[in-house]
Enzyme design. Structure first.
Site, PDB file in Angstrom:
ATOM      1  N   ASN A  42     -21.724-129.116  33.835  1.00 15.42           N
ATOM      2  CA  ASN A  42     -20.397-129.440  33.328  1.00 15.42           C
ATOM      3  C   ASN A  42     -20.194-128.883  31.916  1.00 15.42           C
ATOM      4  O   ASN A  42     -21.052-128.190  31.379  1.00 15.42           O
ATOM      5  CB  ASN A  42     -20.159-130.950  33.362  1.00 15.42           C
ATOM      6  CG  ASN A  42     -19.551-131.401  34.677  1.00 15.42           C
ATOM      7  OD1 ASN A  42     -18.966-130.614  35.413  1.00 15.42           O
ATOM      8  ND2 ASN A  42     -19.712-132.672  35.005  1.00 15.42           N
ATOM      9  N   HIS A  50     -38.464-129.078  15.607  1.00 20.45           N
ATOM     10  CA  HIS A  50     -39.030-128.806  14.291  1.00 20.45           C
ATOM     11  C   HIS A  50     -40.457-129.336  14.196  1.00 20.45           C
ATOM     12  O   HIS A  50     -40.819-130.320  14.843  1.00 20.45           O
ATOM     13  CB  HIS A  50     -38.164-129.443  13.207  1.00 20.45           C
ATOM     14  CG  HIS A  50     -36.812-128.821  13.083  1.00 20.45           C
ATOM     15  ND1 HIS A  50     -36.478-127.941  12.085  1.00 20.45           N
ATOM     16  CD2 HIS A  50     -35.696-128.932  13.852  1.00 20.45           C
ATOM     17  CE1 HIS A  50     -35.232-127.542  12.226  1.00 20.45           C
ATOM     18  NE2 HIS A  50     -34.729-128.140  13.303  1.00 20.45           N
ATOM     19  N   THR A  52     -38.772-137.506  26.926  1.00 16.16           N
ATOM     20  CA  THR A  52     -39.890-136.952  26.178  1.00 16.16           C
ATOM     21  C   THR A  52     -41.130-136.738  27.041  1.00 16.16           C
ATOM     22  O   THR A  52     -42.089-136.113  26.587  1.00 16.16           O
ATOM     23  CB  THR A  52     -40.271-137.887  25.016  1.00 16.16           C
ATOM     24  OG1 THR A  52     -40.662-139.172  25.562  1.00 16.16           O
ATOM     25  CG2 THR A  52     -39.083-138.090  24.078  1.00 16.16           C
ATOM     26  N   LYS A  53     -41.129-137.271  28.267  1.00 23.56           N
ATOM     27  CA  LYS A  53     -42.294-137.116  29.142  1.00 23.56           C
ATOM     28  C   LYS A  53     -41.838-136.920  30.582  1.00 23.56           C
ATOM     29  O   LYS A  53     -40.662-137.114  30.910  1.00 23.56           O
ATOM     30  CB  LYS A  53     -43.221-138.328  29.031  1.00 23.56           C
ATOM     31  CG  LYS A  53     -42.575-139.654  29.407  1.00 23.56           C
ATOM     32  CD  LYS A  53     -43.549-140.813  29.200  1.00 23.56           C
ATOM     33  CE  LYS A  53     -42.919-142.141  29.598  1.00 23.56           C
ATOM     34  NZ  LYS A  53     -43.859-143.273  29.398  1.00 23.56           N
TER      35      LYS A  53
END
Length: 214
Positions: free
Chosen positions: A68, A95, A152-153
């Site tokens: 989308n 970062h 994150t996993k």
């Protein structure tokens, strides 16, 4: 004069891009509607990219998946029949928090050339509004990512996760049903066979068109 020239340059860029998109879509059976979608990316049949979504050249998207508006995808491989909502960011640059500065001024040439791990997304995955999928994450077939999540996993097939960071909520189906669908791999069927089995996909029957029970 400056603004007039800028307007002409912008108009010309959009016009040229529009012609390129038209030709690309006609040849590749795609529906790329965003000027910011790289034509170097790999798109499957009937893939839809809505306006203002950015698709980097190192992206692969499987048949019938769609993205989308206002999403940003890079460094990822996406399977077939995936539904990616608006405002989704997949594999944005992260970062280095271990340095004394997080600003790019602290990056050396080795850091800049670092090979990033791709995000791998299976088939029939739903990624809801405003999600972020971090580098190297693997998402299994049929998984659902709740709106606003930061993943994150890795996510298991048919797992539903949500939150910041995303956590397990439940599985969509019992283990036996999950294994049957994974074994079936309906997303690899010919489109006519898929349409002939919509009642199975809609939970109206447990039989496929051959008449045998799954």
């Amino acid at each position: 004069m400056f603004f007039r020239n800028l307007w002409h340059e912008t108009f010309l860029w959009h016009f040229i891009k529009l012609i390129k998109l038209y030709r690309f879509n006609k040849v590749n059976q795609t529906k790329i509607c965003s000027y910011y979608a790289s034509l170097s990316a790999k798109y499957g049949k009937e893939v839809l990219i809505s306006k203002d979504s950015y698709i980097a050249g190192n992206v692969e998207i499987g048949d019938y998946s769609y993205v989308n508006t206002n999403s940003y995808l890079e460094n990822c491989v996406i399977g077939k029949f995936c539904s990616i909502s608006s405002g989704v960011y997949i594999s944005p640059w992260e970062h280095n928090l271990s340095l004394k500065t997080t600003h790019p001024i602290g990056y050396d040439e080795e850091t800049k050339k670092r090979v990033r791990k791709k995000v791998e997304i299976g088939n029939d995955v739903l990624i809801s509004l405003n999600c972020i999928i971090l580098e190297g994450v693997k998402i299994g077939n049929g998984a659902v990512i709740g709106a606003g999540s930061v993943v994150t996993k890795d996510v298991f097939p048919y797992e539903v996760v949500a939150g910041v960071p995303a956590k397990h909520l439940r599985f969509r189906f019992e283990k036996e049903i999950r294994e049957k669908i994974e074994h079936l791999k309906w997303w690899d069927w010919d489109i006519n066979r898929i349409k002939a089995n919509l009642e199975y996909l809609q939970n109206k029957t447990e039989y496929v068109n051959e008449g045998r029970k799954i």
